[in-house]
Write a protein that holds these residues in place. Structure first.
Motif, PDB file in Angstrom:
ATOM      1  N   TRP A  25       3.581 -12.107 -10.239  1.00  0.00           N
ATOM      2  CA  TRP A  25       3.866 -10.700 -10.487  1.00  0.00           C
ATOM      3  C   TRP A  25       3.606  -9.945  -9.194  1.00  0.00           C
ATOM      4  O   TRP A  25       2.534 -10.057  -8.599  1.00  0.00           O
ATOM      5  N   ILE A  26       4.589  -9.177  -8.737  1.00  0.00           N
ATOM      6  CA  ILE A  26       4.515  -8.475  -7.468  1.00  0.00           C
ATOM      7  C   ILE A  26       4.595  -6.989  -7.732  1.00  0.00           C
ATOM      8  O   ILE A  26       5.545  -6.510  -8.363  1.00  0.00           O
ATOM      9  N   MET A  27       3.623  -6.251  -7.232  1.00  0.00           N
ATOM     10  CA  MET A  27       3.529  -4.818  -7.482  1.00  0.00           C
ATOM     11  C   MET A  27       3.459  -4.074  -6.154  1.00  0.00           C
ATOM     12  O   MET A  27       2.530  -4.279  -5.373  1.00  0.00           O
ATOM     13  N   PRO A  28       4.433  -3.219  -5.830  1.00  0.00           N
ATOM     14  CA  PRO A  28       4.356  -2.416  -4.614  1.00  0.00           C
ATOM     15  C   PRO A  28       3.448  -1.203  -4.808  1.00  0.00           C
ATOM     16  O   PRO A  28       3.446  -0.582  -5.875  1.00  0.00           O
ATOM     17  N   VAL A  29       2.673  -0.858  -3.794  1.00  0.00           N
ATOM     18  CA  VAL A  29       1.774   0.300  -3.839  1.00  0.00           C
ATOM     19  C   VAL A  29       1.898   1.066  -2.528  1.00  0.00           C
ATOM     20  O   VAL A  29       2.089   0.471  -1.464  1.00  0.00           O
ATOM     21  N   PRO A  30       1.782   2.398  -2.550  1.00  0.00           N
ATOM     22  CA  PRO A  30       1.994   3.182  -1.333  1.00  0.00           C
ATOM     23  C   PRO A  30       0.900   3.049  -0.290  1.00  0.00           C
ATOM     24  O   PRO A  30       1.137   3.288   0.894  1.00  0.00           O
ATOM     25  N   HIS A  31      -0.308   2.686  -0.698  1.00  0.00           N
ATOM     26  CA  HIS A  31      -1.415   2.516   0.242  1.00  0.00           C
ATOM     27  C   HIS A  31      -2.225   1.284  -0.161  1.00  0.00           C
ATOM     28  O   HIS A  31      -2.024   0.711  -1.232  1.00  0.00           O
ATOM     29  N   ARG A  32      -3.130   0.904   0.708  1.00  0.00           N
ATOM     30  CA  ARG A  32      -3.938  -0.291   0.446  1.00  0.00           C
ATOM     31  C   ARG A  32      -4.697  -0.143  -0.862  1.00  0.00           C
ATOM     32  O   ARG A  32      -5.348   0.865  -1.132  1.00  0.00           O
ATOM     33  N   ALA A  33      -4.614  -1.172  -1.675  1.00  0.00           N
ATOM     34  CA  ALA A  33      -5.174  -1.110  -3.022  1.00  0.00           C
ATOM     35  C   ALA A  33      -6.384  -2.021  -3.171  1.00  0.00           C
ATOM     36  O   ALA A  33      -6.485  -3.069  -2.518  1.00  0.00           O
ATOM     37  N   THR A  34      -7.293  -1.584  -4.011  1.00  0.00           N
ATOM     38  CA  THR A  34      -8.345  -2.474  -4.490  1.00  0.00           C
ATOM     39  C   THR A  34      -7.934  -2.948  -5.878  1.00  0.00           C
ATOM     40  O   THR A  34      -7.300  -2.209  -6.642  1.00  0.00           O
ATOM     41  N   VAL A  35      -8.285  -4.183  -6.202  1.00  0.00           N
ATOM     42  CA  VAL A  35      -7.872  -4.795  -7.466  1.00  0.00           C
ATOM     43  C   VAL A  35      -9.097  -5.347  -8.177  1.00  0.00           C
ATOM     44  O   VAL A  35      -9.942  -6.004  -7.552  1.00  0.00           O
ATOM     45  N   GLU A  36      -9.187  -5.075  -9.453  1.00  0.00           N
ATOM     46  CA  GLU A  36     -10.247  -5.631 -10.282  1.00  0.00           C
ATOM     47  C   GLU A  36      -9.720  -5.800 -11.693  1.00  0.00           C
ATOM     48  O   GLU A  36      -8.640  -5.313 -12.030  1.00  0.00           O
ATOM     49  N   LEU A  37     -10.474  -6.515 -12.499  1.00  0.00           N
ATOM     50  CA  LEU A  37     -10.084  -6.670 -13.894  1.00  0.00           C
ATOM     51  C   LEU A  37     -10.300  -5.352 -14.637  1.00  0.00           C
ATOM     52  O   LEU A  37     -11.273  -4.637 -14.408  1.00  0.00           O
ATOM     53  N   GLY A  38      -9.361  -5.031 -15.524  1.00  0.00           N
ATOM     54  CA  GLY A  38      -9.500  -3.840 -16.344  1.00  0.00           C
ATOM     55  C   GLY A  38     -10.141  -4.158 -17.680  1.00  0.00           C
ATOM     56  O   GLY A  38     -10.466  -5.312 -17.986  1.00  0.00           O
ATOM     57  N   ASP A  39     -10.307  -3.132 -18.471  1.00  0.00           N
ATOM     58  CA  ASP A  39     -10.921  -3.259 -19.792  1.00  0.00           C
ATOM     59  C   ASP A  39      -9.831  -3.101 -20.850  1.00  0.00           C
ATOM     60  O   ASP A  39      -9.193  -2.045 -20.949  1.00  0.00           O
ATOM     61  N   TYR A  56      10.633  -0.182  -0.035  1.00  0.00           N
ATOM     62  CA  TYR A  56       9.178  -0.121   0.054  1.00  0.00           C
ATOM     63  C   TYR A  56       8.696  -0.503   1.447  1.00  0.00           C
ATOM     64  O   TYR A  56       7.746   0.082   1.979  1.00  0.00           O
ATOM     65  N   VAL A  57       9.332  -1.498   2.053  1.00  0.00           N
ATOM     66  CA  VAL A  57       8.961  -1.896   3.408  1.00  0.00           C
ATOM     67  C   VAL A  57       9.257  -0.765   4.385  1.00  0.00           C
ATOM     68  O   VAL A  57       8.467  -0.471   5.286  1.00  0.00           O
ATOM     69  N   ASP A  58      10.401  -0.105   4.210  1.00  0.00           N
ATOM     70  CA  ASP A  58      10.763   1.011   5.084  1.00  0.00           C
ATOM     71  C   ASP A  58       9.740   2.145   4.991  1.00  0.00           C
ATOM     72  O   ASP A  58       9.491   2.852   5.976  1.00  0.00           O
ATOM     73  N   GLN A  59       9.160   2.328   3.813  1.00  0.00           N
ATOM     74  CA  GLN A  59       8.143   3.368   3.636  1.00  0.00           C
ATOM     75  C   GLN A  59       6.742   2.875   3.977  1.00  0.00           C
ATOM     76  O   GLN A  59       5.767   3.614   3.798  1.00  0.00           O
ATOM     77  N   LYS A  60       6.655   1.604   4.469  1.00  0.00           N
ATOM     78  CA  LYS A  60       5.381   0.988   4.849  1.00  0.00           C
ATOM     79  C   LYS A  60       4.415   0.886   3.661  1.00  0.00           C
ATOM     80  O   LYS A  60       3.200   1.061   3.798  1.00  0.00           O
ATOM     81  N   TRP A  61       4.978   0.618   2.513  1.00  0.00           N
ATOM     82  CA  TRP A  61       4.144   0.326   1.356  1.00  0.00           C
ATOM     83  C   TRP A  61       3.556  -1.074   1.500  1.00  0.00           C
ATOM     84  O   TRP A  61       4.021  -1.900   2.288  1.00  0.00           O
ATOM     85  N   GLU A  62       2.530  -1.325   0.698  1.00  0.00           N
ATOM     86  CA  GLU A  62       1.936  -2.654   0.630  1.00  0.00           C
ATOM     87  C   GLU A  62       2.209  -3.234  -0.753  1.00  0.00           C
ATOM     88  O   GLU A  62       2.860  -2.609  -1.594  1.00  0.00           O
ATOM     89  N   TYR A  63       1.697  -4.438  -0.981  1.00  0.00           N
ATOM     90  CA  TYR A  63       1.999  -5.148  -2.218  1.00  0.00           C
ATOM     91  C   TYR A  63       0.754  -5.825  -2.755  1.00  0.00           C
ATOM     92  O   TYR A  63      -0.144  -6.225  -2.014  1.00  0.00           O
ATOM     93  N   VAL A  64       0.731  -5.943  -4.068  1.00  0.00           N
ATOM     94  CA  VAL A  64      -0.244  -6.794  -4.739  1.00  0.00           C
ATOM     95  C   VAL A  64       0.539  -7.924  -5.376  1.00  0.00           C
ATOM     96  O   VAL A  64       1.429  -7.678  -6.202  1.00  0.00           O
ATOM     97  N   ALA A  65       0.248  -9.147  -4.944  1.00  0.00           N
ATOM     98  CA  ALA A  65       0.911 -10.329  -5.507  1.00  0.00           C
ATOM     99  C   ALA A  65      -0.110 -11.090  -6.332  1.00  0.00           C
ATOM    100  O   ALA A  65      -1.181 -11.450  -5.846  1.00  0.00           O
TER     101      ALA A  65
END
Length: 376
Positions: A76-90, A186-195
């Motif tokens: 699952w690949i999710m684009p995000v506009p800035h660097r993201a932190t990832v953790e498990l949700g509730d 997304y690459v053109d806008q310099k977004w990052e990704y969570v894979a």
């Protein structure tokens, strides 16, 4: 074999082949992000539920997927506009939001009997009844990698969509050719990704069931929900979104789908209810919850991401589900009592008029008795 029989058999074989092909086709999209499996596997997303929070500076997305299929793993690949932190949700967050936004039921009565009411049918009422080391100066930069429960999460920064595709393939994420082109904006806008590598909990099993939610947080000066990759989906898409912000929110446009519909809007104080999972997301601060639903009958028409803005007023709204019930008085259908009353009135009224007429008839004095005069 006759001509019609041969044509029928050919048509049947063609339909079967098309159905088999659809069963083994990979899933390219699911709501915000892309779901990718091996070409000989199949995964479908039965339900996708997301909660999006924004305080004006930081955005967070909590997403939970329910999947089924025969794939041993998926990406699952999710684009995000800035660097993201990832953790498990509730997972309790979605239970709380479902309870908060649930429709209210109101009863409304009808007078005349319907199909399911006596004497047409039964008796009673009818109801109406979603860890690696960073690499610098590379087209794809691995800014973090960690194991979160059953997930293998990689956070990537990419300047070249083809390099991103190559890195993901090297790490077991087999991408369709169209996805590189879809990632270009997304690459053109310099977004990052969570894979994220999705895998069943039991080794050797297939990917199926409701997965643990993931919680992403990143800086953002606007509230955006990525949807562009969903244009790769081969089947209609449905979006269910909970928006948590200071005010009631609305999408700026329909981005190629049907107009979004609001199913709930209202301010909630998680500390008073209490809603512990919601409070963990909002910091126990009051929040305005807006729930929207949207349907995309032709995903290829999706032309952007959802940008959400505050509405002119924080007007509350709640969906009302009406339960139709036959009107009764003292347990008896009102229409029966009305007809009986009408019948009694028809019978009693003439009698009443007769009695009334008799009571009002004047009593005449008896005629005078004629007395003959005496004889002389």
């Amino acid at each position: 074999m006759g001509g019609w029989a041969a044509r029928g058999l050919s048509l049947l074989l063609m339909l079967v082949s098309l159905q088999v092909g659809s069963l083994i086709a990979p899933a390219y999209a699911c709501g915000c992000g892309a779901m990718v499996v091996h070409r000989d596997s199949q995964v479908s997303v039965d339900r996708e539920t997301s909660a999006v929070g924004w305080d004006g500076r930081t955005e967070q997305i909590v997403m939970q997927l329910s999947v089924r299929g025969n794939a041993p793993d998926a990406a699952w690949i999710m684009p995000v506009p800035h660097r993201a932190t990832v953790e498990l949700g509730d997972a309790a967050l979605f239970s709380e939001l479902q309870a908060i936004t649930a429709p209210v039921t109101e009863e409304r009565h009808y007078f005349w009997p319907r199909d399911k009411d006596w004497p047409f049918g039964g008796s009673g009422n009818s109801s109406a009844d979603g860890a690696g080391a960073p690499r610098a100066a590379a087209p794809v930069d691995v800014v973090g990698r960690e194991r979160l429960g059953p997930f293998d999460v990689a956070r990537l920064a990419a300047t070249d969509p083809e390099a991103l595709e190559s890195w993901l393939k090297e790490n077991g994420f087999e991408l369709p050719d169209r996805l590189a082109a879809a990632l270009t904006p997304y690459v053109d806008q310099k977004w990052e990704y969570v894979a994220v590598r999705l895998a069943p909990e039991n080794q050797g099993g297939t990917l199926s069931g409701t997965l643990e939610p993931l919680r992403l947080r990143f800086a953002s000066d606007r509230l955006v929900y990525p949807m562009r990759l969903s244009k790769l989906a081969a089947t209609p898409q449905s979006l269910g979104l909970y928006i948590l912000a200071d005010h009631r929110m609305e999408p700026r446009g329909s981005i190629g789908g049907r107009p979004p519909k609001v199913s709930y809007a209202g301010r909630v104080d998680p500390a008073k209810q209490p809603y512990e999972a919601l409070g963990a997301v909002t910091g126990d601060k009051p929040v305005f919850v807006t729930a929207i639903d949207q349907y995309f009958p032709s995903p290829q028409r999706i032309d952007g991401d959802h940008e959400l803005r505050a509405t002119a007023e924080d007007t509350p709204y709640r969906t009302v589900v009406y339960r139709d019930a036959l009107l009764t008085w003292g347990g008896m259908p009102a229409w029966v009592l009305t007809l009986l009353g009408g019948a009694l009135l028809v019978v009693a009224l003439p009698l009443f008029l007769v009695v009334r007429a008799r009571r009002r008839r004047p009593v005449l004095p008896p005629p005078p008795v004629f007395t003959p005069p005496p004889l002389r």
